[in-house]
Scaffold this motif. Structure first.
Motif, PDB file in Angstrom:
ATOM      1  N   LEU A 306     -20.966 -40.702  79.743  1.00 32.21           N
ATOM      2  CA  LEU A 306     -21.591 -41.326  78.583  1.00 32.21           C
ATOM      3  C   LEU A 306     -22.323 -40.300  77.718  1.00 32.21           C
ATOM      4  O   LEU A 306     -22.501 -40.512  76.510  1.00 32.21           O
ATOM      5  N   GLY A 307     -22.729 -39.178  78.314  1.00 31.68           N
ATOM      6  CA  GLY A 307     -23.302 -38.098  77.525  1.00 31.68           C
ATOM      7  C   GLY A 307     -22.279 -37.438  76.622  1.00 31.68           C
ATOM      8  O   GLY A 307     -22.631 -36.824  75.609  1.00 31.68           O
ATOM      9  N   ASN A 308     -21.003 -37.572  76.970  1.00 31.43           N
ATOM     10  CA  ASN A 308     -19.917 -37.024  76.157  1.00 31.43           C
ATOM     11  C   ASN A 308     -19.206 -38.088  75.323  1.00 31.43           C
ATOM     12  O   ASN A 308     -18.195 -37.802  74.688  1.00 31.43           O
ATOM     13  N   TRP A 309     -19.716 -39.293  75.329  1.00 32.00           N
ATOM     14  CA  TRP A 309     -19.170 -40.394  74.518  1.00 32.00           C
ATOM     15  C   TRP A 309     -19.508 -40.145  73.055  1.00 32.00           C
ATOM     16  O   TRP A 309     -20.672 -39.901  72.708  1.00 32.00           O
ATOM     17  N   ARG A 310     -18.478 -40.201  72.196  1.00 33.05           N
ATOM     18  CA  ARG A 310     -18.689 -40.047  70.767  1.00 33.05           C
ATOM     19  C   ARG A 310     -18.000 -41.209  70.030  1.00 33.05           C
ATOM     20  O   ARG A 310     -16.828 -41.513  70.279  1.00 33.05           O
ATOM     21  N   ALA A 311     -18.750 -41.824  69.129  1.00 35.40           N
ATOM     22  CA  ALA A 311     -18.250 -42.987  68.397  1.00 35.40           C
ATOM     23  C   ALA A 311     -17.270 -42.565  67.305  1.00 35.40           C
ATOM     24  O   ALA A 311     -17.231 -41.412  66.876  1.00 35.40           O
TER      25      ALA A 311
END
Length: 673
Positions: A306-311
């Motif tokens: 989730l730290g690497n999740w990008r919208a």
């Protein structure tokens, strides 16, 4: 009395669904009663990653950064010994390859209006927790709790709770500091600070929200900015007042429409969302490893992903997960990575898993190809090669986690076209076994397509032209064909579920034919291992690499072949190393466990496939042993070290990119029993 996962651990006979509901309720109760204090929602999950750090330069990524909810801006806790209030940041990942634009965010300055003296706040706690950063300060007059969290992909909120120990009037100001050269340029309407950037339309806007408070005044001086209340706050003894500092990052104001935020409900929604994530780690288990340890590693994996999740922004049309924010080369979505991310995300964030798949297939061509990688600016997308075909595996993982037949129907034709593309564009001799290749005829792009860029097995390869924009290596790769065999079975399963009976039988027929070809042409009975095969003469490329157990992971090996391969995998001179399953056998003279990249270091996806290969053929005890070593012998994994791109199989030291998403995905899958 609140029941947590630790509190119900003794009730092992409790139905799993009831455990899940109790744990979710526990997380919600702990998280919804105002700002979470240390120990909530679960003290085991505090500081899973050390989030303290301060950049020495705008591009410094030497420490961990807190991102969530798909945001493109992130923050850190100040280093230990930095006793000032507030947080470090933000780091804006969508500016070039990413850079720090702020040194400090949400610094609290309180002045007792009676004495005209600033109140000295003493730090008492500073922690990272799943979904937020938290800091606590005290003084004789007032205590301050600061919680930084993301309301959505646009808004980072610092929730600041002031609690008076006696009646007093406070002058309140919130301060921040930009990085040198990143000066906040304007004050909007007298109350907000806007920061713009060279060569970018992006805007970072900072506002202060206080219900019922007097007007605010914003000002900028050099690198510093301040938003202050124009009138003092009057607090009674024991009274609590909550302020919110909002940083909104708009990637392109001409096209973006940021979602609005209700401050009072944003924290509640954040806690509810993270309660669901954390409840998913309850099944995390590995024989011989304490469940608390397994769950802590699983939480670290979730935080990493989730730290690497990008919208979705710019030319990225759906949300997804980048490989690692710690590496400036990884500011986009990669196909092979995406398939692995999606399979793990399905366990706790299925909507993000679906979107991760869609993001790559948004760029599928008419002939079925999916590109290697895509970026915010599509001009940088790599169309020179694709990546190994694990998309159907990931799609089925999402279905098995959710039961979402509509998603299978949505993806089926796309997956079929991608599968067929491999045989039309990458089968040079039309014998049903496929080669890695490229669209531009270069060998380097063909090696990229394998995902194992500099693997020893490719040292003597050459390129062959198949057609216009279609080239193959002069060897068929055993992992590629094992993946495609499994994909035929997976497409058969999808066809059956969505009611395509004729397709179902056709896929099974094709899989049976391919199974025979792989067993006959890519297995060496004298050596007891699977290898790549040269085109033309068909001789095998006798390099012992991790690709050799792909036929076991895919289920294409016969039981007799599998037994021989398992013997090689469990040989301590080859693959049963301290941290098991390196990408090249230990006794190969080209083995380079630290700097070899794909010539000896251990990559978690291949190691996970190795463990699953053992399980598939009934070697459960050996699989447990190897899996346990992967967790216990990775340096710092069960402590605060991040998950790395690859590891030294002889020492367990992590190397290359920290906070690596497919390592996190592999660990999560490894532990989810």
């Amino acid at each position: 009395m609140l029941a947590t996962s630790a509190g119900i651990a003794e009730h092992d006979d409790m139905h799993p669904s009831l455990k899940y509901l109790i744990i979710v309720a526990g997380f919600l109760v702990l998280g919804l009663n105002g700002p979470a204090r240390a120990g909530a929602p679960d003290a085991r999950f505090l500081d899973v990653l050390d989030m303290h750090g301060k950049p020495a330069s705008p591009t410094d990524r030497s420490f961990n950064i807190f991102f969530d909810a798909g945001a493109w801006h992130g923050y850190s806790l100040p280093p230990l010994g930095d006793d000032d209030t507030g947080f470090i940041g933000p780091f804006v990942h969508s500016l070039g390859d990413g850079r720090w634009v702020g040194r400090r965010f949400a610094r609290v300055v309180l002045q007792d209006t009676g004495s005209q003296q600033n109140i000295a706040l003493v730090p008492t706690e500073s922690h990272s927790a799943p979904g937020y950063l938290v800091r606590h300060f005290s003084s004789p007059q007032v205590s301050v709790d600061q919680v930084l969290f993301f309301a959505n992909s646009w808004h980072a909120l610092a929730r600041i709770e002031l609690k008076a120990t006696r009646a007093l009037d406070l002058h309140v100001a919130i301060e921040g500091q930009a990085m040198p050269g990143e000066v906040p340029a304007t004050v909007t309407g007298g109350e907000a600070v806007e920061q713009s950037f060279a060569h970018s339309p992006s805007i970072l806007s900072t506002t202060l929200h206080v219900d019922g408070a007097p007007a605010q005044r914003a000002s900028v001086s050099g690198d510093d900015y301040q938003i202050s209340l124009t009138q003092p706050l009057h607090l009674k003894s024991g009274q609590t007042v909550v302020l919110y500092v909002d940083q909104l990052l708009t990637y392109n104001p001409q096209t973006d429409q940021p979602q609005a935020v209700d401050d009072e409900t944003a924290w509640t929604a954040n806690r509810k969302r993270w309660a669901g994530y954390l409840a998913s780690v309850v099944p995390s288990h590995l024989a011989g490893l304490a469940d608390d340890t397994a769950q802590r590693v699983a939480v670290k994996a979730i935080i990493t992903l989730l730290g690497n999740w990008r919208a979705a922004r710019g030319d990225l049309h759906h949300d997804g997960v980048i490989p690692s924010y710690s590496n400036p080369d990884f500011n986009g979505f990669w196909a092979w990575d995406s398939w692995k991310h999606a399979a793990a995300l399905a366990l706790f964030a299925p909507q993000l898993a679906r979107d991760q798949m869609r993001a790559m297939f948004d760029y599928q061509t008419a002939d079925g190809m999916v590109p290697d990688c895509i970026y915010l600016d599509k001009a940088g997308d790599n169309w020179r090669d694709s990546k190994p075909p694990l998309a159907t595996w990931a799609t089925l993982a999402i279905y098995r986690a959710t039961g979402d037949k509509a998603f299978l129907a949505e993806m089926y034709d796309k997956l079929v076209r991608y599968h067929r593309w491999w045989f039309s564009a990458r089968d040079h001799d039309h014998n049903g076994l496929v080669e890695y290749g490229s669209t531009d005829g270069t060998l380097i792009a063909a090696k990229w397509e394998s995902g194992m860029d500099n693997a020893v097995r490719f040292d003597a390869t050459a390129m062959l032209k198949n057609g216009n924009g279609e080239w193959s290596m002069d060897q068929a790769s055993v992992d590629l064909n094992a993946y495609l065999y499994q994909e035929k079975l997976e497409l058969a399963e999808i066809a059956r579920v969505i009611g395509k009976d004729a397709d179902y039988h056709q896929w099974l027929k094709e899989a049976a034919a391919m199974r025979g070809a792989i067993q006959a042409r890519m297995y060496d009975p004298q050596r007891g291992y699977f290898f790549d095969a040269h085109l033309g003469d068909g001789h095998l490329v006798h390099v012992y690499g991790s690709e050799g157990w792909a036929p076991l992971w895919a289920g294409v090996a016969s039981p007799q072949q599998a037994a021989r391969v398992v013997g090689v995998m469990l040989d301590p001179h080859k693959f049963a190393t301290y941290m098991p399953f390196p990408t090249l056998a230990r006794d190969d003279p080209r083995f380079s466990p630290v700097t070899g990249y794909w010539r000896g270091p251990l990559w978690l996806d291949q190691a996970y496939f190795g463990v699953q290969a053992l399980r598939r053929y009934g070697y459960a005890a050996q699989a447990d042993d190897m899996a346990r070593r992967l967790v216990s012998n990775a340096k710092g994994l069960t402590a605060q070290a991040p998950m790395y791109e690859n590891y030294d199989p002889l020492t367990g030291q992590g190397y290359q990119s920290a906070n690596f998403s497919w390592a996190a995905a592999s660990y999560l899958l490894l532990l989810h029993q």
